[in-house]
Design an enzyme around this catalytic site. Sequence first.
Site, PDB file in Angstrom:
ATOM      1  N   GLY A  87     -13.822 -25.638  38.360  1.00 31.32           N
ATOM      2  CA  GLY A  87     -13.001 -25.184  37.246  1.00 31.32           C
ATOM      3  C   GLY A  87     -12.729 -26.251  36.200  1.00 31.32           C
ATOM      4  O   GLY A  87     -11.935 -26.025  35.288  1.00 31.32           O
ATOM      5  N   TYR A 147     -23.300 -18.206  35.343  1.00 33.52           N
ATOM      6  CA  TYR A 147     -24.658 -18.373  34.815  1.00 33.52           C
ATOM      7  C   TYR A 147     -24.911 -17.443  33.623  1.00 33.52           C
ATOM      8  O   TYR A 147     -25.542 -17.842  32.650  1.00 33.52           O
ATOM      9  CB  TYR A 147     -25.703 -18.122  35.898  1.00 33.52           C
ATOM     10  CG  TYR A 147     -25.630 -19.104  37.050  1.00 33.52           C
ATOM     11  CD1 TYR A 147     -25.268 -20.438  36.862  1.00 33.52           C
ATOM     12  CD2 TYR A 147     -25.922 -18.693  38.342  1.00 33.52           C
ATOM     13  CE1 TYR A 147     -25.204 -21.323  37.915  1.00 33.52           C
ATOM     14  CE2 TYR A 147     -25.865 -19.584  39.404  1.00 33.52           C
ATOM     15  CZ  TYR A 147     -25.501 -20.897  39.189  1.00 33.52           C
ATOM     16  OH  TYR A 147     -25.437 -21.773  40.235  1.00 33.52           O
ATOM     17  N   ASN A 196     -22.632 -14.050  45.430  1.00 34.59           N
ATOM     18  CA  ASN A 196     -21.860 -15.090  44.757  1.00 34.59           C
ATOM     19  C   ASN A 196     -21.546 -14.664  43.320  1.00 34.59           C
ATOM     20  O   ASN A 196     -22.092 -15.194  42.350  1.00 34.59           O
ATOM     21  CB  ASN A 196     -22.605 -16.424  44.801  1.00 34.59           C
ATOM     22  CG  ASN A 196     -21.730 -17.591  44.447  1.00 34.59           C
ATOM     23  OD1 ASN A 196     -20.647 -17.433  43.889  1.00 34.59           O
ATOM     24  ND2 ASN A 196     -22.202 -18.785  44.752  1.00 34.59           N
ATOM     25  N   GLU A 233     -32.907 -26.380  43.021  1.00 41.58           N
ATOM     26  CA  GLU A 233     -32.841 -25.845  44.384  1.00 41.58           C
ATOM     27  C   GLU A 233     -31.395 -25.603  44.795  1.00 41.58           C
ATOM     28  O   GLU A 233     -31.073 -24.572  45.369  1.00 41.58           O
ATOM     29  CB  GLU A 233     -33.520 -26.812  45.355  1.00 41.58           C
ATOM     30  CG  GLU A 233     -33.456 -26.398  46.802  1.00 41.58           C
ATOM     31  CD  GLU A 233     -34.302 -25.188  47.144  1.00 41.58           C
ATOM     32  OE1 GLU A 233     -34.088 -24.606  48.222  1.00 41.58           O
ATOM     33  OE2 GLU A 233     -35.191 -24.814  46.356  1.00 41.58           O
ATOM     34  N   GLY A 283     -15.387 -27.857  34.531  1.00 39.45           N
ATOM     35  CA  GLY A 283     -16.549 -27.992  33.657  1.00 39.45           C
ATOM     36  C   GLY A 283     -17.641 -28.878  34.224  1.00 39.45           C
ATOM     37  O   GLY A 283     -18.617 -29.180  33.535  1.00 39.45           O
ATOM     38  N   ILE A 284     -17.500 -29.291  35.479  1.00 37.35           N
ATOM     39  CA  ILE A 284     -18.488 -30.182  36.080  1.00 37.35           C
ATOM     40  C   ILE A 284     -19.824 -29.464  36.265  1.00 37.35           C
ATOM     41  O   ILE A 284     -20.880 -30.018  35.924  1.00 37.35           O
ATOM     42  CB  ILE A 284     -17.966 -30.755  37.414  1.00 37.35           C
ATOM     43  CG1 ILE A 284     -16.716 -31.602  37.155  1.00 37.35           C
ATOM     44  CG2 ILE A 284     -19.053 -31.565  38.118  1.00 37.35           C
ATOM     45  CD1 ILE A 284     -15.941 -31.981  38.402  1.00 37.35           C
ATOM     46  N   GLY A 285     -19.801 -28.262  36.785  1.00 37.36           N
ATOM     47  CA  GLY A 285     -21.043 -27.500  36.975  1.00 37.36           C
ATOM     48  C   GLY A 285     -21.772 -27.294  35.660  1.00 37.36           C
ATOM     49  O   GLY A 285     -22.990 -27.454  35.576  1.00 37.36           O
ATOM     50  N   PHE A 311     -20.336 -23.227  52.665  1.00 37.96           N
ATOM     51  CA  PHE A 311     -19.953 -22.288  51.608  1.00 37.96           C
ATOM     52  C   PHE A 311     -20.881 -21.076  51.586  1.00 37.96           C
ATOM     53  O   PHE A 311     -20.428 -19.943  51.417  1.00 37.96           O
ATOM     54  CB  PHE A 311     -19.959 -22.995  50.248  1.00 37.96           C
ATOM     55  CG  PHE A 311     -19.766 -22.048  49.096  1.00 37.96           C
ATOM     56  CD1 PHE A 311     -18.509 -21.551  48.807  1.00 37.96           C
ATOM     57  CD2 PHE A 311     -20.843 -21.646  48.322  1.00 37.96           C
ATOM     58  CE1 PHE A 311     -18.331 -20.651  47.749  1.00 37.96           C
ATOM     59  CE2 PHE A 311     -20.672 -20.756  47.269  1.00 37.96           C
ATOM     60  CZ  PHE A 311     -19.413 -20.264  46.986  1.00 37.96           C
ATOM     61  N   GLU A 312     -22.174 -21.317  51.744  1.00 33.06           N
ATOM     62  CA  GLU A 312     -23.156 -20.234  51.692  1.00 33.06           C
ATOM     63  C   GLU A 312     -23.292 -19.478  53.013  1.00 33.06           C
ATOM     64  O   GLU A 312     -24.132 -18.604  53.136  1.00 33.06           O
ATOM     65  CB  GLU A 312     -24.525 -20.785  51.262  1.00 33.06           C
ATOM     66  CG  GLU A 312     -24.548 -21.236  49.824  1.00 33.06           C
ATOM     67  CD  GLU A 312     -25.915 -21.682  49.344  1.00 33.06           C
ATOM     68  OE1 GLU A 312     -26.815 -21.951  50.177  1.00 33.06           O
ATOM     69  OE2 GLU A 312     -26.094 -21.785  48.115  1.00 33.06           O
TER      70      GLU A 312
END
Length: 179
Positions: free
Chosen positions: A106, A144, A137, A96, A108-110, A38-39
Amino acid sequence: MERRPEARPADVPGLTLRTARPDDAALVLELIRELAEFERLAHEVSADAAALRRHLFGESPGAEVLIAEVDGAPAGFALFFPTFSTFRARPGLYLEDLFIRPAFRGRGIGRSVLAHLAGLALARGCGRFEWSVLDWNERAIAFYRRLGARPMADWTVYRLDGEGLETLARTRGMGLGPE
Protein backbone atom coordinates in the site's frame (compact mmCIF):
# COMPACT_ATOMS: atom_id res chain seq x y z
CA MET A 1 24.62 -9.57 -16.90
CA GLU A 2 25.32 -5.86 -16.60
CA ARG A 3 25.40 -4.35 -13.13
CA ARG A 4 22.90 -1.60 -12.51
CA PRO A 5 23.26 0.97 -9.77
CA GLU A 6 20.75 1.19 -6.99
CA ALA A 7 17.63 3.12 -7.89
CA ARG A 8 15.84 5.45 -5.51
CA PRO A 9 12.28 5.98 -6.75
CA ALA A 10 11.27 9.52 -5.87
CA ASP A 11 7.65 8.69 -5.05
CA VAL A 12 8.29 6.18 -2.20
CA PRO A 13 10.24 7.63 0.74
CA GLY A 14 13.18 5.46 1.81
CA LEU A 15 12.74 2.96 -1.04
CA THR A 16 15.81 1.54 -2.73
CA LEU A 17 15.69 -0.98 -5.58
CA ARG A 18 18.86 -2.96 -6.12
CA THR A 19 20.09 -5.97 -8.00
CA ALA A 20 20.46 -9.00 -5.73
CA ARG A 21 23.97 -10.23 -4.98
CA PRO A 22 25.18 -13.77 -4.23
CA ASP A 23 25.18 -13.01 -0.51
CA ASP A 24 21.42 -12.27 -0.82
CA ALA A 25 20.59 -15.93 -1.58
CA ALA A 26 19.29 -16.62 1.95
CA LEU A 27 17.15 -13.45 1.85
CA VAL A 28 15.76 -14.35 -1.56
CA LEU A 29 14.90 -17.82 -0.26
CA GLU A 30 13.16 -16.29 2.76
CA LEU A 31 11.10 -14.04 0.47
CA ILE A 32 10.27 -16.97 -1.83
CA ARG A 33 8.97 -18.91 1.17
CA GLU A 34 6.84 -15.95 2.26
CA LEU A 35 5.45 -15.67 -1.28
CA ALA A 36 4.68 -19.39 -1.31
CA GLU A 37 2.80 -19.07 1.99
CA PHE A 38 0.76 -16.19 0.58
CA GLU A 39 -0.02 -18.15 -2.59
CA ARG A 40 -0.93 -21.25 -0.53
CA LEU A 41 1.89 -23.15 -2.25
CA ALA A 42 4.43 -23.59 0.57
CA HIS A 43 4.41 -27.34 -0.09
CA GLU A 44 5.82 -26.65 -3.59
CA VAL A 45 9.02 -24.93 -2.42
CA SER A 46 12.09 -27.12 -2.85
CA ALA A 47 14.55 -24.25 -3.44
CA ASP A 48 17.56 -23.80 -1.21
CA ALA A 49 20.14 -21.02 -0.94
CA ALA A 50 22.86 -23.06 -2.70
CA ALA A 51 20.62 -23.67 -5.73
CA LEU A 52 19.68 -19.98 -5.84
CA ARG A 53 23.35 -18.95 -5.74
CA ARG A 54 24.17 -21.42 -8.52
CA HIS A 55 21.25 -20.54 -10.82
CA LEU A 56 20.96 -16.81 -10.17
CA PHE A 57 24.59 -15.83 -9.74
CA GLY A 58 26.59 -18.62 -11.36
CA GLU A 59 28.26 -18.84 -14.74
CA SER A 60 25.00 -18.77 -16.70
CA PRO A 61 22.28 -17.07 -14.61
CA GLY A 62 18.76 -18.26 -15.38
CA ALA A 63 17.07 -15.18 -13.95
CA GLU A 64 17.69 -11.90 -12.19
CA VAL A 65 16.38 -10.63 -8.87
CA LEU A 66 15.55 -7.10 -7.84
CA ILE A 67 15.41 -6.43 -4.09
CA ALA A 68 13.18 -3.66 -2.71
CA GLU A 69 14.32 -2.16 0.57
CA VAL A 70 12.74 0.56 2.67
CA ASP A 71 15.23 2.34 4.90
CA GLY A 72 17.48 -0.71 4.55
CA ALA A 73 14.82 -3.26 5.54
CA PRO A 74 13.93 -5.92 2.92
CA ALA A 75 10.43 -5.10 1.69
CA GLY A 76 10.10 -7.47 -1.27
CA PHE A 77 11.57 -8.84 -4.46
CA ALA A 78 10.98 -9.45 -8.13
CA LEU A 79 12.45 -12.40 -10.04
CA PHE A 80 12.50 -12.00 -13.82
CA PHE A 81 14.17 -13.33 -16.95
CA PRO A 82 14.36 -12.66 -20.70
CA THR A 83 11.96 -14.16 -23.21
CA PHE A 84 11.68 -13.79 -26.97
CA SER A 85 8.73 -13.02 -29.24
CA THR A 86 8.89 -14.87 -32.54
CA PHE A 87 6.17 -12.66 -34.04
CA ARG A 88 7.91 -9.42 -33.08
CA ALA A 89 11.46 -10.77 -33.44
CA ARG A 90 12.27 -8.92 -30.23
CA PRO A 91 13.18 -9.89 -26.70
CA GLY A 92 10.75 -9.62 -23.85
CA LEU A 93 10.92 -9.62 -20.08
CA TYR A 94 8.97 -12.12 -18.00
CA LEU A 95 8.25 -11.42 -14.35
CA GLU A 96 8.13 -14.80 -12.64
CA ASP A 97 7.42 -13.48 -9.16
CA LEU A 98 6.72 -10.18 -7.47
CA PHE A 99 6.25 -10.16 -3.71
CA ILE A 100 5.95 -7.26 -1.30
CA ARG A 101 5.84 -8.15 2.38
CA PRO A 102 2.43 -7.37 3.93
CA ALA A 103 3.84 -4.70 6.28
CA PHE A 104 5.10 -2.75 3.24
CA ARG A 105 2.04 -3.03 1.00
CA GLY A 106 0.00 0.00 0.00
CA ARG A 107 3.00 2.34 -0.17
CA GLY A 108 3.62 2.19 -3.93
CA ILE A 109 6.52 -0.25 -3.72
CA GLY A 110 4.98 -2.78 -6.13
CA ARG A 111 4.26 -0.02 -8.62
CA SER A 112 7.83 1.26 -8.30
CA VAL A 113 9.22 -2.23 -8.89
CA LEU A 114 7.05 -2.72 -11.96
CA ALA A 115 7.93 0.73 -13.31
CA HIS A 116 11.63 -0.05 -12.81
CA LEU A 117 11.27 -3.36 -14.67
CA ALA A 118 9.27 -1.70 -17.46
CA GLY A 119 12.12 0.80 -17.87
CA LEU A 120 14.62 -2.04 -17.88
CA ALA A 121 12.58 -3.83 -20.55
CA LEU A 122 12.58 -0.73 -22.74
CA ALA A 123 16.32 -0.18 -22.18
CA ARG A 124 16.94 -3.75 -23.32
CA GLY A 125 14.86 -3.29 -26.48
CA CYS A 126 12.04 -5.52 -25.28
CA GLY A 127 8.74 -5.48 -27.10
CA ARG A 128 6.76 -6.66 -24.09
CA PHE A 129 6.76 -7.21 -20.36
CA GLU A 130 4.62 -10.09 -19.14
CA TRP A 131 3.65 -11.99 -15.99
CA SER A 132 0.97 -14.32 -14.68
CA VAL A 133 -1.35 -13.83 -11.74
CA LEU A 134 -3.35 -16.35 -9.75
CA ASP A 135 -7.01 -16.03 -10.72
CA TRP A 136 -8.10 -15.69 -7.06
CA ASN A 137 -5.76 -12.77 -6.36
CA GLU A 138 -8.34 -10.08 -7.05
CA ARG A 139 -6.33 -7.33 -5.36
CA ALA A 140 -3.35 -7.95 -7.66
CA ILE A 141 -5.58 -8.23 -10.73
CA ALA A 142 -7.20 -4.88 -9.96
CA PHE A 143 -3.77 -3.33 -9.36
CA TYR A 144 -2.40 -4.63 -12.69
CA ARG A 145 -5.46 -3.34 -14.56
CA ARG A 146 -4.99 0.11 -13.00
CA LEU A 147 -1.45 0.08 -14.41
CA GLY A 148 -2.83 -0.57 -17.88
CA ALA A 149 -1.94 -4.28 -18.05
CA ARG A 150 -4.45 -6.53 -19.75
CA PRO A 151 -5.12 -10.23 -19.34
CA MET A 152 -4.35 -12.51 -22.26
CA ALA A 153 -7.81 -14.09 -22.30
CA ASP A 154 -7.17 -16.33 -25.31
CA TRP A 155 -4.10 -18.00 -23.77
CA THR A 156 -3.83 -20.79 -21.24
CA VAL A 157 -0.55 -21.53 -19.50
CA TYR A 158 0.60 -25.15 -19.70
CA ARG A 159 3.32 -26.66 -17.58
CA LEU A 160 5.37 -29.84 -17.65
CA ASP A 161 7.27 -30.67 -14.50
CA GLY A 162 8.25 -33.63 -12.36
CA GLU A 163 7.35 -37.01 -13.80
CA GLY A 164 5.62 -35.57 -16.87
CA LEU A 165 8.74 -33.63 -17.82
CA GLU A 166 10.95 -36.68 -17.28
CA THR A 167 8.62 -38.93 -19.27
CA LEU A 168 8.54 -36.59 -22.24
CA ALA A 169 12.32 -36.14 -22.16
CA ARG A 170 12.76 -39.93 -22.34
CA THR A 171 10.91 -39.95 -25.69
CA ARG A 172 13.91 -38.27 -27.35
CA GLY A 173 15.43 -40.52 -29.95
CA MET A 174 12.08 -42.12 -30.74
CA GLY A 175 11.52 -40.09 -33.88
CA LEU A 176 9.64 -37.40 -31.98
CA GLY A 177 12.11 -34.55 -32.24
CA PRO A 178 15.75 -33.52 -32.34
CA GLU A 179 18.25 -35.43 -30.27
